[in-house]
Design an enzyme around this catalytic site. Structure first.
Site, PDB file in Angstrom:
ATOM      1  CE1 TYR A 234      -3.928  -2.045   0.428  1.00 40.52           C
ATOM      2  CE2 TYR A 234      -2.662  -3.421   2.031  1.00 40.52           C
ATOM      3  CZ  TYR A 234      -3.877  -2.997   1.142  1.00 40.52           C
ATOM      4  OH  TYR A 234      -4.709  -4.146   1.177  1.00 40.52           O
ATOM      5  CE1 TYR A 362      -8.134  -5.797   1.726  1.00 35.14           C
ATOM      6  CE2 TYR A 362      -7.829  -7.020   3.481  1.00 35.14           C
ATOM      7  CZ  TYR A 362      -7.348  -6.467   2.265  1.00 35.14           C
ATOM      8  OH  TYR A 362      -6.153  -6.837   2.158  1.00 35.14           O
ATOM      9  CG  ASP A 450     -12.247 -13.010   5.950  1.00 40.01           C
ATOM     10  OD1 ASP A 450     -11.374 -13.379   7.089  1.00 40.01           O
ATOM     11  OD2 ASP A 450     -12.157 -12.353   5.201  1.00 40.01           O
ATOM     12  CE  LYS A 478      -4.801  -9.097   8.867  1.00 36.36           C
ATOM     13  NZ  LYS A 478      -5.948  -8.900   8.095  1.00 36.36           N
TER      14      LYS A 478
HETATM   15  C1  PLP Z   1      -6.130  -9.047   6.484  1.00 37.83           C
HETATM   16  C2  PLP Z   1      -7.293  -9.730   6.072  1.00 37.83           C
HETATM   17  C3  PLP Z   1      -7.389 -10.485   5.113  1.00 37.83           C
HETATM   18  C4  PLP Z   1      -6.050 -10.798   4.393  1.00 37.83           C
HETATM   19  O1  PLP Z   1      -5.097 -11.628   5.063  1.00 37.83           O
HETATM   20  P1  PLP Z   1      -3.751 -11.444   4.327  1.00 37.83           P
HETATM   21  O2  PLP Z   1      -2.851 -12.408   5.246  1.00 37.83           O
HETATM   22  O3  PLP Z   1      -3.194 -10.056   4.611  1.00 37.83           O
HETATM   23  O4  PLP Z   1      -3.664 -11.894   3.017  1.00 37.83           O
HETATM   24  C5  PLP Z   1      -8.584 -11.310   4.917  1.00 37.83           C
HETATM   25  N1  PLP Z   1      -9.721 -10.863   5.412  1.00 37.83           N
HETATM   26  C6  PLP Z   1      -9.651 -10.099   6.371  1.00 37.83           C
HETATM   27  C7  PLP Z   1     -10.883  -9.895   7.397  1.00 37.83           C
HETATM   28  C8  PLP Z   1      -8.754  -9.439   6.873  1.00 37.83           C
HETATM   29  O5  PLP Z   1      -8.475  -8.642   7.865  1.00 37.83           O
END
Ligand code: PLP
Length: 636
Positions: A234, A362, A450, A478
């Site tokens: 970014y 996202y 997600d 994460k």
């Molecule tokens: C950060 C994030 C992703 C993507 O994860 P990366 O490890 O950065 O590819 C997908 N979904 C959500 C909700 C996120 O916060």
């Protein structure tokens, strides 16, 4: 640029304190003095006497006898601090914007305590180092010998300073054999008085300034080189703010090359869970790394992956699920999308190819994830390349209306439960979440949670648990390894699993990554999963959020604050800024916060914090105060 630095010397009486006196006299408003351990006549007192205006920080340990610290300590029936204790006690300068001159005692190879030599401390500090050498006879040999032995410990002084009668021969000779160091000469003051020190510093200011620019040079070069060769996420290739040069991390702190410690209030892009280098996770990493690196995961298995999968499934809302490993959140989402679509293919409904995402969503930066998380600014450029996906307001009735019309084309609904992170920490209630889930189920489509960001952040292991629902697919990333290593997982429920549970090879999920189920990452994640199976970990997240929100309450209805929201350890302050994500207040807030030792990364007009769980109340208070002062300052 100013930076913390360490003064070492070949020996006692080489001239370290002379160097420090001249330095502080020359740069009164830029440096403060700290000598962690001293014995005998106190240099700290000498400095205070000779340069009364200098800010002198108290030593951590001081012993009366002018002998080696362990010996002096023993005579007083006391104990010398360890390297770890000195590191932990390293003070921040009293005045904002100043840096520390850290003076060592004796030689770097003098014993710091019964077990450790001082060189261990010098190494751990990871700061630019100045080597002081007395210019008396034998200077060349002493300097070269010291450089040689320091090199064995990976310490390379940025400057050698000959203190005493000027000796051009020695300086040239040292340089001849070591072209990787710069050699300077300083002459002691004519007498030991305040005036003489001041005059001497003024006379030699040019040399002192040259040493100072040498100290900051490595970092300045790193940043300049970064600008030539690296492309940041970014990131503009012409960024307004220089990248922070980081040399380490521990607990809630990121350590910068100039000695500053900044509070990682955003948990390193939401990955760090307990804190940086959390001991049980680092131990798991070391243990695994002593046995294995990476092995393929096709036709192969290992105890790390199996153990982790078992632990993850224990947290799931159903029996009979399976875990598919990948290495980042976007990929965990891609896998879920592929599983969902192929699920319908196996059910003879290949026309169900529409995914439904929500406003503010996202899901990552790969194409499938972009398609379901469409956002004008971030993915607009790629719009022509994205597959069709629907985007509806985050409202059960609107979803129901949509599914009533087009439900028969839909494969799955995908949602970040309770908190839409990158969209600006937008929050919805467990009731809304449950209602959305129920609509999806009633309309017969799959539901993908997600949890890449929300996992371990909302006061429970998973955010969906607040709503008592049972998603068909759960994406994790994460904090899966506590933020130590990259790892992601797509956890499939029994319904999805059953559709693939066949001898028919055409029904295989043809997907995999080179580093699928990296053993070391899995080992760390397995230990982490054990840690987060304890609800008190999640209670701490909730407590952090409450603590921050209490202290931010003063912002309510002031400085254009629209609202303050909290969920678990995530706290967000929304500002009434018309500019959206590109609002320039973002950079102003970042700069202001770094100046106060806090790393913030506002999402447009939303300033948020999501600190690691180990963050102390002091640090939390600093985060809250910094958010408040940053918002106040930029509102003017
Ligand atoms: C950060 C994030 C992703 C993507 O994860 P990366 O490890 O950065 O590819 C997908 N979904 C959500 C909700 C996120 O916060």
């Amino acid at each position: 640029m100013t930076t913390d630095f360490v003064v070492i010397a070949t020996d006692t009486d080489a001239g370290k304190t002379t160097f420090s006196l001249l330095w502080l006299a020359a740069f009164l408003d830029r440096y403060e003095y700290w000598k962690p351990v001293e014995t005998g006549q106190s240099d700290t007192e000498t400095i205070s006497r000779m340069v009364p205006a200098a800010e002198v920080l108290p030593p951590l340990a001081r012993f009366t006898d002018p002998v080696s610290p362990p010996l002096a300590a023993a005579r007083e029936g006391r104990r010398c601090p360890t390297v770890a204790e000195v590191m932990a006690a390293k003070p921040s300068p009293i005045h904002d914007g100043r840096r520390l001159l850290i003076e060592t005692f004796g030689s770097p190879f003098s014993p710091l305590n019964d077990k450790e030599l001082q060189i261990e401390l010098v190494r751990k500090l990871r700061l630019p180092t100045v080597l002081v050498v007395s210019s008396t006879v034998g200077a060349v040999g002493r300097a070269l010998q010291a450089l040689e032995s320091l090199g064995k410990h990976a310490v390379l002084p940025v400057a050698v300073v000959l203190v005493g009668k000027s000796d051009i021969y020695a300086a040239t000779e040292i340089k001849k054999h070591r072209d990787d160091v710069e050699v300077f000469s300083l002459v002691p003051p004519a007498s030991w008085s305040e005036e003489a020190v001041r005059d001497s510093a003024a006379d030699q200011r040019e040399t002192l300034t040259a040493i100072e620019s040498r100290l900051g040079k490595l970092v300045a070069e790193l940043v300049a080189e970064d600008r030539q060769v690296v492309w940041h996420p970014y990131g503009s290739l012409r960024p307004a703010i220089d990248p922070l040069p980081v040399v380490g991390a521990s607990g809630e702190f990121i350590h910068l090359a100039d000695g500053r410690r900044v509070i990682d209030a955003v948990s390193s892009w939401w990955t760090t869970l307990h804190g940086h280098r959390h001991p049980p996770l680092m131990a798991a990493l070391r243990e695994a790394a002593s046995r294995i690196d990476h092995v393929l995961f096709a036709d192969v298995t290992h105890v790390e992956a199996v153990k982790l999968a078992r632990r993850l499934l224990r947290t799931a809302p159903w029996e009979g699920g399976r875990v598919f490993f990948s290495d980042n959140g976007s990929t965990a989402v891609e896998v879920a999308l592929k599983m969902a679509y192929q699920f319908w293919c196996h059910a003879h409904a290949p026309h169900r190819k529409l995914f439904v995402g929500f406003d503010g969503a996202y899901h990552g930066d790969t194409f499938g994830a972009m398609a379901v998380g469409r956002d004008r600014l971030f993915t607009g450029t790629f719009e022509p390349l994205l597959f069709e996906a629907a985007r509806v307001p985050l409202d059960p009735n609107q979803l129901d209306d949509f599914l009533e019309r087009r439900g028969s084309e839909v494969a799955a609904v995908i949602l970040e439960p309770l908190v839409q992170g990158a969209g600006g920490m937008l929050m919805h209630s467990p009731d809304t979440l449950r209602a959305i889930y129920e609509v999806a189920k009633r309309r017969g489509v799959l539901f993908i949670a997600d949890e890449v960001m929300t996992g371990n952040r909302t006061g429970r292991r998973w955010a969906y648990q607040h709503a008592g629902i049972a998603p068909d697919l759960i994406c994790a990333g994460k904090t899966l390894t506590g933020g130590v290593l990259p790892l992601a997982a797509t956890i499939a429920g029994p319904g999805v699993v059953a559709a693939f549970d066949t001898d028919d090879r055409t029904k295989t999920l043809f997907h995999g990554h080179s580093f699928t189920a990296h053993p070391i990452a899995c080992a760390v994640a397995a230990v982490n999963e054990k840690l987060v199976s304890d609800q008190t970990v999640h209670d701490r997240a909730t407590a952090i959020g409450r603590f921050l929100v209490d202290r931010l309450a003063l912002l309510k209805k002031r400085f254009g604050v629209v609202n303050i929201r909290v969920q678990g350890s995530i706290v967000a302050v929304e500002l009434d800024a018309a500019g959206g994500y590109l609002a320039s207040t973002g950079d102003a807030i970042k700069k202001h916060a770094i100046g106060r030792g806090v790393l913030l990364r506002p999402l447009g007009n939303v300033v948020y914090a999501m600190p690691p769980l180990c963050t102390s109340d002091d640090s939390l208070t600093r985060i809250a105060n910094t958010i408040a002062s940053a918002i106040g300052a930029t509102a003017q």
